[in-house]
Structure formats: structure tokens, C-alpha cells
Design a protein around this motif. Sequence first.
Motif, PDB file in Angstrom:
ATOM      1  N   GLY A 165      20.353   0.458  14.549  1.00 45.87           N
ATOM      2  CA  GLY A 165      20.727   1.478  13.568  1.00 45.87           C
ATOM      3  C   GLY A 165      21.300   2.698  14.272  1.00 45.87           C
ATOM      4  N   TYR A 166      21.365   3.802  13.532  1.00 44.58           N
ATOM      5  CA  TYR A 166      21.886   5.058  14.057  1.00 44.58           C
ATOM      6  C   TYR A 166      21.107   5.461  15.319  1.00 44.58           C
ATOM      7  CZ  TYR A 166      22.838  10.074  14.201  1.00 44.58           C
ATOM      8  OH  TYR A 166      23.182  11.335  14.581  1.00 44.58           O
ATOM      9  N   GLY A 167      21.820   5.810  16.349  1.00 46.02           N
ATOM     10  CA  GLY A 167      21.168   6.192  17.600  1.00 46.02           C
ATOM     11  C   GLY A 167      20.990   5.015  18.548  1.00 46.02           C
ATOM     12  N   LEU A 168      21.265   3.813  18.052  1.00 51.47           N
ATOM     13  CA  LEU A 168      21.132   2.636  18.927  1.00 51.47           C
ATOM     14  C   LEU A 168      22.255   1.652  18.587  1.00 51.47           C
ATOM     15  CD1 LEU A 168      19.159   1.492  21.121  1.00 51.47           C
ATOM     16  CD2 LEU A 168      18.129   0.165  19.315  1.00 51.47           C
ATOM     17  N   SER A 169      23.469   2.174  18.501  1.00 50.00           N
ATOM     18  CA  SER A 169      24.554   1.315  18.049  1.00 50.00           C
ATOM     19  C   SER A 169      24.839   0.245  19.085  1.00 50.00           C
ATOM     20  CB  SER A 169      25.792   2.147  17.766  1.00 50.00           C
ATOM     21  OG  SER A 169      25.927   3.131  18.759  1.00 50.00           O
ATOM     22  N   ASN A 170      24.927  -0.975  18.620  1.00 49.60           N
ATOM     23  CA  ASN A 170      25.238  -2.146  19.465  1.00 49.60           C
ATOM     24  C   ASN A 170      24.233  -2.374  20.581  1.00 49.60           C
ATOM     25  OD1 ASN A 170      27.640  -2.527  17.981  1.00 49.60           O
ATOM     26  ND2 ASN A 170      28.555  -0.872  19.188  1.00 49.60           N
ATOM     27  N   TRP A 171      23.023  -1.873  20.428  1.00 50.67           N
ATOM     28  CA  TRP A 171      21.964  -2.070  21.413  1.00 50.67           C
ATOM     29  C   TRP A 171      22.349  -1.548  22.786  1.00 50.67           C
ATOM     30  CZ3 TRP A 171      17.634  -3.727  19.118  1.00 50.67           C
ATOM     31  CH2 TRP A 171      17.748  -4.504  17.964  1.00 50.67           C
ATOM     32  N   ASN A 172      23.322  -0.685  22.832  1.00 51.18           N
ATOM     33  CA  ASN A 172      23.832  -0.260  24.139  1.00 51.18           C
ATOM     34  C   ASN A 172      23.006   0.856  24.769  1.00 51.18           C
ATOM     35  OD1 ASN A 172      25.912  -1.946  24.565  1.00 51.18           O
ATOM     36  ND2 ASN A 172      27.428  -0.699  23.484  1.00 51.18           N
ATOM     37  N   ASP A 173      22.448   1.681  23.914  1.00 53.57           N
ATOM     38  CA  ASP A 173      21.780   2.864  24.464  1.00 53.57           C
ATOM     39  C   ASP A 173      20.398   2.506  24.975  1.00 53.57           C
ATOM     40  OD1 ASP A 173      23.230   4.258  21.645  1.00 53.57           O
ATOM     41  OD2 ASP A 173      23.917   4.611  23.688  1.00 53.57           O
ATOM     42  N   ASP A 174      19.967   3.287  25.914  1.00 51.74           N
ATOM     43  CA  ASP A 174      18.669   3.034  26.512  1.00 51.74           C
ATOM     44  C   ASP A 174      17.608   3.813  25.725  1.00 51.74           C
ATOM     45  OD1 ASP A 174      16.614   2.416  28.155  1.00 51.74           O
ATOM     46  OD2 ASP A 174      17.145   3.880  29.699  1.00 51.74           O
ATOM     47  N   ILE A 175      17.129   3.202  24.657  1.00 52.49           N
ATOM     48  CA  ILE A 175      16.127   3.843  23.802  1.00 52.49           C
ATOM     49  C   ILE A 175      14.891   2.949  23.803  1.00 52.49           C
ATOM     50  CG2 ILE A 175      15.605   4.731  21.479  1.00 52.49           C
ATOM     51  CD1 ILE A 175      17.933   6.237  22.581  1.00 52.49           C
ATOM     52  N   PRO A 176      13.913   3.238  24.669  1.00 45.11           N
ATOM     53  CA  PRO A 176      12.807   2.290  24.862  1.00 45.11           C
ATOM     54  C   PRO A 176      11.917   2.118  23.638  1.00 45.11           C
ATOM     55  CG  PRO A 176      12.408   4.370  26.032  1.00 45.11           C
ATOM     56  CD  PRO A 176      13.803   4.425  25.530  1.00 45.11           C
ATOM     57  N   ASN A 177      11.893   3.123  22.732  1.00 40.48           N
ATOM     58  CA  ASN A 177      10.938   3.052  21.625  1.00 40.48           C
ATOM     59  C   ASN A 177      11.588   2.704  20.290  1.00 40.48           C
ATOM     60  OD1 ASN A 177       8.590   3.496  23.123  1.00 40.48           O
ATOM     61  ND2 ASN A 177       9.098   5.666  23.280  1.00 40.48           N
ATOM     62  N   PHE A 178      12.658   1.887  20.332  1.00 36.96           N
ATOM     63  CA  PHE A 178      13.249   1.466  19.063  1.00 36.96           C
ATOM     64  C   PHE A 178      12.289   0.529  18.340  1.00 36.96           C
ATOM     65  CE2 PHE A 178      14.679  -2.087  21.716  1.00 36.96           C
ATOM     66  CZ  PHE A 178      14.473  -3.174  20.879  1.00 36.96           C
ATOM     67  N   TYR A 180      11.959  -2.725  15.861  1.00 41.26           N
ATOM     68  CA  TYR A 180      12.740  -3.863  15.417  1.00 41.26           C
ATOM     69  C   TYR A 180      12.438  -4.181  13.967  1.00 41.26           C
ATOM     70  CZ  TYR A 180      14.856  -8.326  14.795  1.00 41.26           C
ATOM     71  OH  TYR A 180      15.631  -9.332  14.293  1.00 41.26           O
ATOM     72  N   GLN A 181      13.513  -4.259  13.179  1.00 41.28           N
ATOM     73  CA  GLN A 181      13.392  -4.651  11.777  1.00 41.28           C
ATOM     74  C   GLN A 181      14.198  -5.937  11.616  1.00 41.28           C
ATOM     75  OE1 GLN A 181      13.435  -2.176   7.856  1.00 41.28           O
ATOM     76  NE2 GLN A 181      15.501  -2.096   8.650  1.00 41.28           N
ATOM     77  N   GLU A 182      13.541  -6.992  11.087  1.00 40.72           N
ATOM     78  CA  GLU A 182      14.236  -8.277  10.902  1.00 40.72           C
ATOM     79  C   GLU A 182      15.541  -8.039  10.154  1.00 40.72           C
ATOM     80  OE1 GLU A 182      13.713 -11.195  12.068  1.00 40.72           O
ATOM     81  OE2 GLU A 182      11.629 -11.054  12.769  1.00 40.72           O
ATOM     82  N   ASN A 183      16.612  -8.550  10.705  1.00 41.91           N
ATOM     83  CA  ASN A 183      17.906  -8.398  10.032  1.00 41.91           C
ATOM     84  C   ASN A 183      18.830  -9.481  10.573  1.00 41.91           C
ATOM     85  OD1 ASN A 183      20.625  -7.591   9.489  1.00 41.91           O
ATOM     86  ND2 ASN A 183      19.854  -5.544   9.057  1.00 41.91           N
ATOM     87  N   GLU A 184      19.292 -10.319   9.632  1.00 40.28           N
ATOM     88  CA  GLU A 184      20.110 -11.472  10.064  1.00 40.28           C
ATOM     89  C   GLU A 184      21.394 -11.035  10.743  1.00 40.28           C
ATOM     90  OE1 GLU A 184      20.741 -14.096   6.727  1.00 40.28           O
ATOM     91  OE2 GLU A 184      18.690 -13.656   6.092  1.00 40.28           O
ATOM     92  N   THR A 185      21.927  -9.917  10.297  1.00 41.34           N
ATOM     93  CA  THR A 185      23.194  -9.465  10.871  1.00 41.34           C
ATOM     94  C   THR A 185      22.990  -8.900  12.278  1.00 41.34           C
ATOM     95  OG1 THR A 185      23.403  -8.587   8.642  1.00 41.34           O
ATOM     96  CG2 THR A 185      25.305  -8.345  10.106  1.00 41.34           C
ATOM     97  N   PRO A 228      27.729   0.182   6.348  1.00 43.36           N
ATOM     98  CA  PRO A 228      26.577   1.035   6.654  1.00 43.36           C
ATOM     99  C   PRO A 228      25.720   0.481   7.786  1.00 43.36           C
ATOM    100  CG  PRO A 228      26.305  -0.033   4.510  1.00 43.36           C
ATOM    101  CD  PRO A 228      27.676  -0.373   4.997  1.00 43.36           C
ATOM    102  N   LEU A 229      25.154   1.370   8.573  1.00 43.41           N
ATOM    103  CA  LEU A 229      24.221   0.971   9.636  1.00 43.41           C
ATOM    104  C   LEU A 229      22.882   0.599   8.984  1.00 43.41           C
ATOM    105  CD1 LEU A 229      24.939   3.983  12.014  1.00 43.41           C
ATOM    106  CD2 LEU A 229      25.558   1.604  12.476  1.00 43.41           C
ATOM    107  N   PRO A 230      22.105  -0.256   9.663  1.00 47.11           N
ATOM    108  CA  PRO A 230      20.802  -0.611   9.089  1.00 47.11           C
ATOM    109  C   PRO A 230      19.894   0.622   8.976  1.00 47.11           C
ATOM    110  CG  PRO A 230      21.287  -1.934  11.052  1.00 47.11           C
ATOM    111  CD  PRO A 230      22.346  -0.897  10.951  1.00 47.11           C
ATOM    112  N   THR A 231      19.133   0.682   7.894  1.00 51.45           N
ATOM    113  CA  THR A 231      18.170   1.761   7.693  1.00 51.45           C
ATOM    114  C   THR A 231      16.802   1.127   7.460  1.00 51.45           C
ATOM    115  OG1 THR A 231      18.898   1.745   5.398  1.00 51.45           O
ATOM    116  CG2 THR A 231      19.738   3.513   6.780  1.00 51.45           C
ATOM    117  N   PRO A 232      15.721   1.887   7.667  1.00 50.34           N
ATOM    118  CA  PRO A 232      14.389   1.293   7.504  1.00 50.34           C
ATOM    119  C   PRO A 232      14.097   0.917   6.046  1.00 50.34           C
ATOM    120  CG  PRO A 232      14.250   3.659   7.965  1.00 50.34           C
ATOM    121  CD  PRO A 232      15.669   3.283   8.142  1.00 50.34           C
TER     122      PRO A 232
END
Length: 494
Positions: A165-178, A180-185, A228-232
Motif C-alpha cells: 500500500g501507500y508507503g510501500l509501493s511495489n515492495w521496494n522500500d525497506d519498511i520492516p514493520n509492514f 500483510y493483508q491477503e490480496n490476490e493482486t 487505488p492502492l490497497p487500504t486496510p
Amino acid sequence: MDKAKLFLLSILTFISCKSNKGIISVKNGLIIENARIISPENQSLSPENYIVLDGDDIIFIGEVKPNLKGPFKTIDAKGKYIIPGLIDSHVHVTGTDALSEKEELENPEIVKRFREQLPKSYLYFGYTTIIDLGTAKPERLSEFNNADIKPDLYYVGGGAVIGNGYGLSNWNDDIPNFIYQENETYPIPKKYKKENHTPKAVVERLVKSGAIAVKTYYEPGFDPMQAPLPTPSKALMEELKSEAHKKNLILVVHGNSLEAHDFLGNAKVDIIAHGLWNWGNYSLDNNNKIPQAIKKTLDTEIENNVKYMPTLQVINGLKALTNAEFLDNTELENVLPKQLKDYYKANADTMYTNIFGDAPKAIIIRNFNRLSNQGKINLKYMYDHGGVILFGSDTPSSPTYGNPPGYNGYLEMIEMESAGIPLHQILASATIENAKAFKLEKLYGTVEKGKKANLLILNKNPLQDITAYNDILQVIIQGKIMNRNTLSAREIIE
Ligand SMILES: [Zn+2]
């Protein structure tokens, strides 16, 4: 022993107890005489008092001068005003404001000077406690804390962003405390283990890191042309709140759109980290009235006691990119090293293009004026209807020179006043309301015995004049008195 002797003895004991009580032992004392204290809770100004600090604590307040035993200093605050040190509950001490990581590597001298000045810049404008809402780099937090003179720093230990989601686009950023929300996309990449990214696992890590709150995001994105980006989900937000509360952490959530505020108000999160300025398809009607859908959302937040952080300077900080003359403001010389200010000047056009592309400045100015107005009108509505308003400047909110540390907080206060918020509420929002919302009221928020020795001595009364916050005589931080000019970034010529 006859009765008369007994009587005399008891009087003597009484007297000696009394005089003993008048003696206060200090190790590293400071007595402030003639101190008129402004209480943010009842907006009153006390008569002249004596305040005694010992090290980092307020140990005495009273109208009778106590006898101090041990080393101490004296200051006379005759004619001045004493308020608790201010709390800015939305800052980011991550980088060198507006510089990319690449630019930081290319300009080590600027980075060094900025980092040396940063803690002083917050103190220069009276922010003695700051809460970092997102830095994922523990080394930056400890580096900040290693400075000799610095505000008390609290943090959320890296955003608990929603995976991809926002702040972690394409899993590229180093955000250790993301989280995970199940999402097929957006399936989780193989390098991560799902079980390390549940709300429970993330909250446990945050507690261990010393965080005082969990910060997550409800942000579908800013570009209506993009998917839209995934939201909780509701269930995920509920689980995150329950895990956070179990560990005594506050749940703070980013959101600035109608959709986000509607979701978060109903989810009864503790704090929304931005005002509601993005109204989607709605706008003020001809009579300057707030549309019903917006009102309903704000009413839900008020009813559910969801605290509201207007962060009006987010919009102004971005808008400043349309006007490089902002950099000629002499206040910036107090909070930015000269080298960084010069760098901004040389790169102002690039910074505009990085954010707004080739959009004409006139359009950006028009849009941002509308957003700013919407944010202010909603803030006033929250105030008029009993909402809890917290002071947070979001410094810096984006890669812009428009949110300079310390000064940005002062600008936020000025914006709050221009939105119609009375001065006593601005003081309360920046002191006791923030302290209560983040469960820090045992330490901060008022000038009282038992709280930390973070105080401001002002030349003007902040209940009468907003510019009192830019007329600070001395900042007392962790019991140390600092003349304001020693905190400035200007080269001090003796
Ligand atoms: Zn922020």
C-alpha cells in the motif's frame, strides 16, 4: 513531664518540622522567581510564583520562597510568562529535509550540518517534545538523541504500512514493520514470512523497539487516474487496534480524504494524523457551507472521540514550491544551515518539477488554496462542535523546502489561528491535549510538580498574541536554561 512542658515541646516540634519543610535539597537546582504560569487546562495566569527545578524535574511550585540546600541557579522571570514546553506530535526526523538519499550522499557537509542543527531548530521555536510518526531507521533516532541539547523524542518505530500500500509501493522500500493483508493482486514476495507481518507480530516488535504508538495508513493514493492502492480492511484495522491497545500503544492513522476519514471515524481509531482536506467530488456550496457528507464524517469522529490533527502546513509546504521567494524569509536563517538554504535556492525549480511535473504553477496554487481552505473550515467545524484537536505540523510532509524544522510548527500555529481557533485552544492542543492523547501527561503538558523540567519563558502572553511563540526569551530543556539565540543556526558573532 508536666502539661505545660509537653505543650511547649509540641510547639517546638511543630516549628522545627515547619522550618524543615521549608528547606528543599537540590543536586542541580534552578529557581525561577516571579514566575507567572499559564495553565493550558484552565487558561489562567497564576500570581507570581517560585518554581524549583532539580535536574530534569519540577520539584516545587509555590508562592513562598523555599530555602534551597545544595547548588542552584536563580532566574528572575518578572514580567514574563511561563508555559510548558510545546509538543509537536507529528514530525519526521528521517532525512535531510527535501534531499533524496542520492543527494544526501553527494552533499555530506550539508547533511552533517543539518543533523547538528535539527534538534536546536525544534527548540528554537519551543518544541521541547516531538513525536516522530514514521521513521523506520533506528540509527537516525539514536543519532538525534545523541545530541547534547535536544527535545525529548518519542517515536512509532517505523510505519506499520499495509503491504504494497501507500508507503510501500511495489515492495521496494525497506519498511520492516509492514502488515500483510491477503490480496490476490498483491501476493507477498517470497523473501518475507507472512507470520512476521501479522498485526500481533508487528505490534510486538514495535513495543520492543520502544515505540509509544502504532502508525498505519489509509491512503488509496493521490492520483485519481491510477488504480487505488490497497487500504486496510475493517477487520484488519480492528485487529491492529486491539493488538495495539493490549500493549498500551496508541493507534495513529494517516488519512486526509473523505473516504479515509469516514473509514477511520467509524473504525474508532485513536488519532487521525491529518485533517480532512481532500473532499473528492464535494466542494463548498454557494453559501460557503460544508457539504452534508463531510459534516457527517466529522460528526462521527467527534462522537467516537477520534482525535484530529489538522496538519494544515502539509498543503502550505507543498504550495511553497510554487514560490521560491519563500527561501528569502529571514526566519529560515534560524533553523536551516546556510549551506542547505543555498542548496534549496539553487534547486528550487527541480524540486517543483519532481513533485508537480510540468503542471502550471497557477493551477497548483489554485488547487492548493482550495485544499487549504477546506482543511481550515473543517478544523473550525471540529473546534465548534467539541472535537479533540491535536497539534502536529508534519515536518516535513514531503520533499519540500516549505516545512523547515521548528519554524513549520510556528507556521502551523499561525494557520490554526487564521482558521478561527482561539489562542487558548492552540496552547492546549500543543501541550496538554497532545500529552493526554499519547499518554504522556504524567511527564508533560502543564507546569506542575512532578512533571519534566521542560519550560518556555516568553516575553509576550500567548493567550493574547500568537507571535508570543516567536518571542521566546529562554527555553528550559531537561532542566538546562538556553537563551534562545544560542539555538539559532545563524553564525553567532560574539
Ligand atoms: Zn507525516
